[in-house]
Design a protein around this motif. Sequence first.
Motif, PDB file in Angstrom:
ATOM      1  N   ASP A 135    -125.195  46.267 -55.921  1.00  0.00           N
ATOM      2  CA  ASP A 135    -125.517  47.524 -56.602  1.00  0.00           C
ATOM      3  C   ASP A 135    -126.956  47.947 -56.348  1.00  0.00           C
ATOM      4  O   ASP A 135    -127.252  49.128 -56.140  1.00  0.00           O
ATOM      5  CB  ASP A 135    -125.276  47.389 -58.106  1.00  0.00           C
ATOM      6  CG  ASP A 135    -123.805  47.493 -58.480  1.00  0.00           C
ATOM      7  OD1 ASP A 135    -123.020  47.964 -57.632  1.00  0.00           O
ATOM      8  OD2 ASP A 135    -123.437  47.110 -59.613  1.00  0.00           O
ATOM      9  N   ASP A 194    -121.091  56.334 -55.391  1.00  0.00           N
ATOM     10  CA  ASP A 194    -120.215  55.543 -56.257  1.00  0.00           C
ATOM     11  C   ASP A 194    -120.578  55.845 -57.717  1.00  0.00           C
ATOM     12  O   ASP A 194    -121.601  55.379 -58.223  1.00  0.00           O
ATOM     13  CB  ASP A 194    -120.390  54.054 -55.979  1.00  0.00           C
ATOM     14  CG  ASP A 194    -119.526  53.182 -56.877  1.00  0.00           C
ATOM     15  OD1 ASP A 194    -118.641  53.738 -57.560  1.00  0.00           O
ATOM     16  OD2 ASP A 194    -119.751  51.954 -56.912  1.00  0.00           O
ATOM     17  N   SER A 195    -119.747  56.626 -58.379  1.00  0.00           N
ATOM     18  CA  SER A 195    -120.053  56.999 -59.772  1.00  0.00           C
ATOM     19  C   SER A 195    -119.638  55.927 -60.767  1.00  0.00           C
ATOM     20  O   SER A 195    -119.843  56.081 -61.967  1.00  0.00           O
ATOM     21  CB  SER A 195    -119.342  58.317 -60.119  1.00  0.00           C
ATOM     22  OG  SER A 195    -117.934  58.164 -60.023  1.00  0.00           O
ATOM     23  N   THR A 196    -119.046  54.823 -60.280  1.00  0.00           N
ATOM     24  CA  THR A 196    -118.606  53.756 -61.188  1.00  0.00           C
ATOM     25  C   THR A 196    -119.591  52.603 -61.243  1.00  0.00           C
ATOM     26  O   THR A 196    -119.357  51.605 -61.915  1.00  0.00           O
ATOM     27  CB  THR A 196    -117.238  53.211 -60.744  1.00  0.00           C
ATOM     28  OG1 THR A 196    -117.371  52.597 -59.447  1.00  0.00           O
ATOM     29  CG2 THR A 196    -116.214  54.329 -60.680  1.00  0.00           C
ATOM     30  N   SER A 197    -120.711  52.729 -60.544  1.00  0.00           N
ATOM     31  CA  SER A 197    -121.692  51.638 -60.509  1.00  0.00           C
ATOM     32  C   SER A 197    -122.282  51.397 -61.904  1.00  0.00           C
ATOM     33  O   SER A 197    -122.512  52.332 -62.673  1.00  0.00           O
ATOM     34  CB  SER A 197    -122.816  51.972 -59.525  1.00  0.00           C
ATOM     35  OG  SER A 197    -123.838  50.997 -59.604  1.00  0.00           O
ATOM     36  N   SER A 198    -122.533  50.140 -62.200  1.00  0.00           N
ATOM     37  CA  SER A 198    -123.170  49.795 -63.476  1.00  0.00           C
ATOM     38  C   SER A 198    -124.675  49.610 -63.305  1.00  0.00           C
ATOM     39  O   SER A 198    -125.370  49.285 -64.261  1.00  0.00           O
ATOM     40  CB  SER A 198    -122.560  48.501 -64.038  1.00  0.00           C
ATOM     41  OG  SER A 198    -122.745  47.429 -63.111  1.00  0.00           O
ATOM     42  N   ASN A 246    -127.457  54.378 -60.071  1.00  0.00           N
ATOM     43  CA  ASN A 246    -127.094  55.644 -60.715  1.00  0.00           C
ATOM     44  C   ASN A 246    -128.257  56.631 -60.708  1.00  0.00           C
ATOM     45  O   ASN A 246    -128.060  57.835 -60.486  1.00  0.00           O
ATOM     46  CB  ASN A 246    -126.644  55.390 -62.152  1.00  0.00           C
ATOM     47  CG  ASN A 246    -125.255  54.776 -62.226  1.00  0.00           C
ATOM     48  OD1 ASN A 246    -124.408  55.024 -61.362  1.00  0.00           O
ATOM     49  ND2 ASN A 246    -125.007  53.979 -63.246  1.00  0.00           N
ATOM     50  N   ASP A 268    -118.848  61.507 -64.733  1.00  0.00           N
ATOM     51  CA  ASP A 268    -118.387  60.112 -64.722  1.00  0.00           C
ATOM     52  C   ASP A 268    -119.532  59.163 -65.054  1.00  0.00           C
ATOM     53  O   ASP A 268    -119.363  58.201 -65.821  1.00  0.00           O
ATOM     54  CB  ASP A 268    -117.803  59.762 -63.351  1.00  0.00           C
ATOM     55  CG  ASP A 268    -116.418  60.365 -63.138  1.00  0.00           C
ATOM     56  OD1 ASP A 268    -115.806  60.779 -64.146  1.00  0.00           O
ATOM     57  OD2 ASP A 268    -115.973  60.428 -61.980  1.00  0.00           O
ATOM     58  N   ILE A 269    -120.694  59.409 -64.465  1.00  0.00           N
ATOM     59  CA  ILE A 269    -121.854  58.558 -64.749  1.00  0.00           C
ATOM     60  C   ILE A 269    -122.238  58.670 -66.223  1.00  0.00           C
ATOM     61  O   ILE A 269    -122.527  57.676 -66.893  1.00  0.00           O
ATOM     62  CB  ILE A 269    -123.048  58.929 -63.840  1.00  0.00           C
ATOM     63  CG1 ILE A 269    -122.706  58.631 -62.373  1.00  0.00           C
ATOM     64  CG2 ILE A 269    -124.304  58.172 -64.254  1.00  0.00           C
ATOM     65  CD1 ILE A 269    -123.766  59.091 -61.392  1.00  0.00           C
ATOM     66  N   SER A 299    -119.902  56.768 -68.488  1.00  0.00           N
ATOM     67  CA  SER A 299    -120.181  55.330 -68.397  1.00  0.00           C
ATOM     68  C   SER A 299    -121.374  54.960 -69.273  1.00  0.00           C
ATOM     69  O   SER A 299    -121.363  53.950 -69.970  1.00  0.00           O
ATOM     70  CB  SER A 299    -120.455  54.947 -66.939  1.00  0.00           C
ATOM     71  OG  SER A 299    -120.818  53.592 -66.835  1.00  0.00           O
TER      72      SER A 299
END
Length: 1387
Positions: free
Chosen positions: A703, A736-740, A745, A777-778, A781
């Motif tokens: 990430d 990648d909008s699902t990154s933690s 982000n 999405d971000i 999250s």
Amino acid sequence: MSSSLSSISTIVKYLDNDKKKELALNLSLELKKSPENTKAICGLLEDIEVDPTSELYQNLSNYSNAVLFDDESVDGSQFSDVLELINVFPLLRDDLLSKIEQHLTSYITKFKYNFQPEIFNIIKLQLTKASDENLSTEFILKLFQFLDSLFIHVNTSLPKSIDAILLTFIANNDDDISSIVSKLLRWRIQAISDSFRGSSTIWDLIFMLINTGIKTHKTHAYIFWLRYLSHEDLLSNDEFKAITKTSNYWKDIQTALVSDSHEHRKYCLSILQLTVKAVHHDIENEYITWKNSQREKHLHEWSRFVTLFEILGIDTSLHQAEGGETDITSLISSNSLINPSWGFCLLSTGFKASMDSVRKFALKLLFSIPESELYLLKYGLEYLEDIFLPYSMLAAHFSVRSIDQVEDCYYGKKLASFISNIIISLDDNDTSTVVYALFKALGHLKDAFDPSRIYVTLGIYRGLTGKKALKFGKHDESLVKLFETNAEGELFETTIQTLNLRILLHFDISNSISTFFDCLQKFIKFNGYAVYQDNISLFQEYFADKKQSLEEYLKSSHDDEINILILSILQNEALINDNASDLLLAKVSESGLKVDFDINKLFSKVTASDDLKFVQSLSNSKTFIAADDSTLVNLWNTIKTGFLSDDYHVLELTYYKYKVFNGQFKVSDYEISLQDLIEFNNNLLINSKEIPKIIKSFYKLKDEIYGEYYASLNIAMKKSSSSSTVDADQLLDLLDSTSSSFHANLSTVQLLQNYIINDTLSIPHATIERIVHILCDIWRSLDATRLQLNQKDLQLLLIETIFSPIILHQSISNEDISDELCEFAMSVIKNSQGRKSLLPKLTKCISNYQTLHTSNFEKLEWIAHVLIEAFIVYQLTNSSFRLELVIGKLFDQDISLHKDSQIYGKVYGPEEISAKINLMAIFNSIKSETFALGVFKYIYDNQSDYYLFQVYKSTDGFEEWRRIQLFTIVLSIIDKFDFSPYLSRFIELIATDPSPLARAYIEWIISYQLLNNESKRDEVMESLASGTLKPAVINSYSRILFLSIQQVSDKVIKSKLISKLITLLITSATSNKVIIRHFSLSLLISVYAEIHTEELKVEEGLLDTIDKLYAAASQSESFGQYRSGDALLWNIKKDLNLVSMSGGILLRISDRDTIDFISYQDYEKYLSDDQKTILDRDIGNNFENLWVRERNAKQRGLGKADASTQSPLQTKSGQWGALMDVDEETIRGKEVVRSDLIVVSSLVDKPPNLGGICRLSDVLGAGLLTLNDIHVKNHPQFKTVAVTADHWMPMEEVKEKDIRDFLQLKKKEGYTLIGLEQTDKSIELNSDLKFPAKSLILLGKEKEGIPGELLAELDFCVEIKQVGVIRSMNIQTAAAIIVHAYSVQHN
């Protein structure tokens, strides 16, 4: 059998001794079956000597042993029989006592572990081998019960050996055993005093019990102590003289006086009294100074102390304590004959009171100690540390108040000043001691309210100014613990750690340089370099005369972190070159400290370096400089190769090199095309698929790598002239909008923002839609993890990006985008209730769009909902939320070294009030009727959400506040659309809205609309003339009409209208309703001014009446002191400005201190020129001189009574002359003699009423109080009203269902049963009514009274004569009247 005994007593005088013995022998054979034979035996043998070896004696002995020692006889029911035998046969007593001693000694031997071990060093017992006999706890308790009976009924002397055994058992760890022994000792106290006179045994025992840590032991110690002082001749007791000269004696008394146990405080107050009354010798120690030559003066001072302690620490009476305020503070004085520690001891009991009002009073007393006497707190450090500070630091104290438009925490400032003044008043040695105590307290209170810790630390820091009184080896360990303690939020954390760091500069550094830097290094470890960097000039000044010592220390030091700190202070380039390794310099660069060296050299080594620590430190550098293209090309190629590796460690090293590259890439001229970066992504981590199987945390590194990749894209895009050379979808596919990962982000959002800015309005609709989806999405999250505080930068960037003009523009025609934006905005608004920064950012973005594209802005169909919801966000009103702004200003003005410091803005951005300012600007810049009507209709049609027209909860403060906000919006757009269809509904609100503040806005709206609606104005006039309106509505209609008439420009029409109004007001001025009369008279004064100012033509008769009313009012003594009509009015046109609508008008008509207000200064601070340009209204002015509270403050004169002299103290029980008798059953002083009265309150169920009944029953000496549930005495409301009566009042649980049985039982015992009830046969309570001594008073239920089935059991009922309208009085009051009537006759 009774007849047989009677016969024996008749014939015994005719029998000789032998016959008596013979008869007694026969009776003794039947003792087991007929224990009552003991009476006859004792009667027969009263004056006859019995041979111990005889059968008769053996029978008597066997019977007595069976009663005492057999398992089957454990209840002690036959103790009286044995006692009768003992009285006649002394030898039997000695035999039984000997055997009891054997059993008890055997128990001690067998269960020695169950005793406090120190007891065996104090009481020397000859222990024997433990027997195999029954030695259960029940058996031992039975023996002690027998001894209790024996000691009571046998008056002859007893062997001293039993006393040593009893004193040993009082140190048993079993509460039941030690408690019964404690009671036993009351009969032996004189014998024990005589036995141990001349030794320290008694005092050793008392202090040992106190220090076991077991509450029961402490209780027994205090009781024994009190008994001993009461029975011993202390004047001639050398041990007493010796022990009272020690500090520990007085320390233990003082400690007990602040015990949480009310019982212990009561005991020790009596111990203190007995002690000081018995002192006839000089004493000098850290707790007391007593000169016997001044004995009477000492006794006088101590008598006042005892009285004050009873008031504050025993009975806890706030009223009496306030009366003794001067006496309490005089104890904490250098002129007092009593050591100040006793004053602090007394004060601490106030801090521990159950009533908050008493605790606040005690805090007020603490803060009132004169500065000249604050040094005396060195005598009360344990109270300061354990009691005063913990209470003074409670969050509830730290409220934010506005005075003269300045919001501040005035309590916090007072606390900081108090702490600093303590330290300032001390010399260095005492400063060291006091600060150490404060450090310890802060360490214990590490989880306390953050602002409270800040103010206390600020006080310490200010107090230490000019002092170097802190010592390594004493203070450093405690200070380091404070370095470790975190605060919530960057602002609080920065403030408190800045103060902690500066306190380090008040250490005496002589021969302690290494320790100093150890501490500083620990600070850096926990808090980083930023705070140190901001304060480095203070450290350079601190070491200005110690540079040579630092240079020498640097040469011998091998600790890189410490060397960095030394170099930052010395700023000597030669020293750096001589002593610095590459790793050290990389760490210097990472720290951000300003140390001069050639950083280019370091960056040039990154490409070839395999040193992970070196590259990692350099990658975190706070300063990057441009590198030449060849260096960056080489580094870039190394990175591309490195990311092809399948080795985790190579990838990790390459990641840090990538960070270095991006840092230099950003500031250099070197370029990489976006297309090259997209291709680079194709090979990024291509060979890493197997690594996660070996290293589970690889996803974190991955990430972070992608975060750097997005950063590269972002930098390249900024350098590129346009991103149109890259296919938008191709670019978005990379994200990648699902990154933690926060970093990933953040880089993603930055990239998208730059993409939007670069391509402006040329971006395709579909692309914008994809960007919106990625951003949403971000956000979702982040929202799912409750918007972490440390990700605020990302949150704000998301808001700024998604509400950028291009996306807002696209939402006009794209329903999907508008839905996403609306959902996003509502999420922001929801989170804004407890999060700062979000709402100001959102509203500023929306306002910016309005200023740029006004017409397009009003096409946003979804925006009205968002604007209204944002305007009614009820943000946290607690002090913590508001204190950040207050402490931010404190930091800027008093702590920061930088004049331009704006810590709040740095941490949070604009203040939260800026959001409301942005929204006011938006509403008051609306241009189109359609949009304005849309805003209004949204409010009007959502009654189920807003309760605007039908108040749901009339006392709900939030609901009132929300209605005011909604009316403010309506007022802002009042002239933008046709309001007439809705006017009637608003007029109806005058009669239904319960809030005077909300009604003011309603009146404003209506009066403004009446300007152009003559028919409605006439309707209001007619309604006012009807005389059918409620008082509040009459006043509102009167004000509405006058406000509206004031704005009529045609003088002829205005004169007619005001004449009609005068007629109505004169009628109202004669109303029998005070509220109408006062308001109408007040309003007529304003009418008078309007007539003469405007030169209106009014009918002569009306004018004459007005003139006379005004003349009468102006001659009144109160004229000008109170608000007249004009103070309740405003100009509905001129005041239609931002400040007046934002609370300014409310401040003119109300003295509430909770009114939301936005000042002229706030508007000027946050409104941009662009916002001002499109405003349709003026900003307005504050007009503070018109505010109610400002006028009240000028009119109010504050007087203070002279508190310089001592005043007579009110005492209810004469504590100095009354000592506690610990052997009374109620543990109450002998002065309390209770009557036979029984008060039955088992039908009463409210704890406050029961608490009051308990208190009055105790005060008036009732014998017993019954309760339905005995546990109610532990209820907080019961205890608050009862104060401490529950400790003394005998109470018994009688359930409601058992009251009848209880009444019948008491009737059999001779009680007269009386009910407090109104019946047709009730006897009036007056002086003719005589209460029997044995009276039982039954109280009824609060509403229903006494049930019929219980009335039938009563002898008669009593009623209290009443002459008012109300039929009944409070049950507590009624009970007080009847119990007092009884007590007058019988006490």
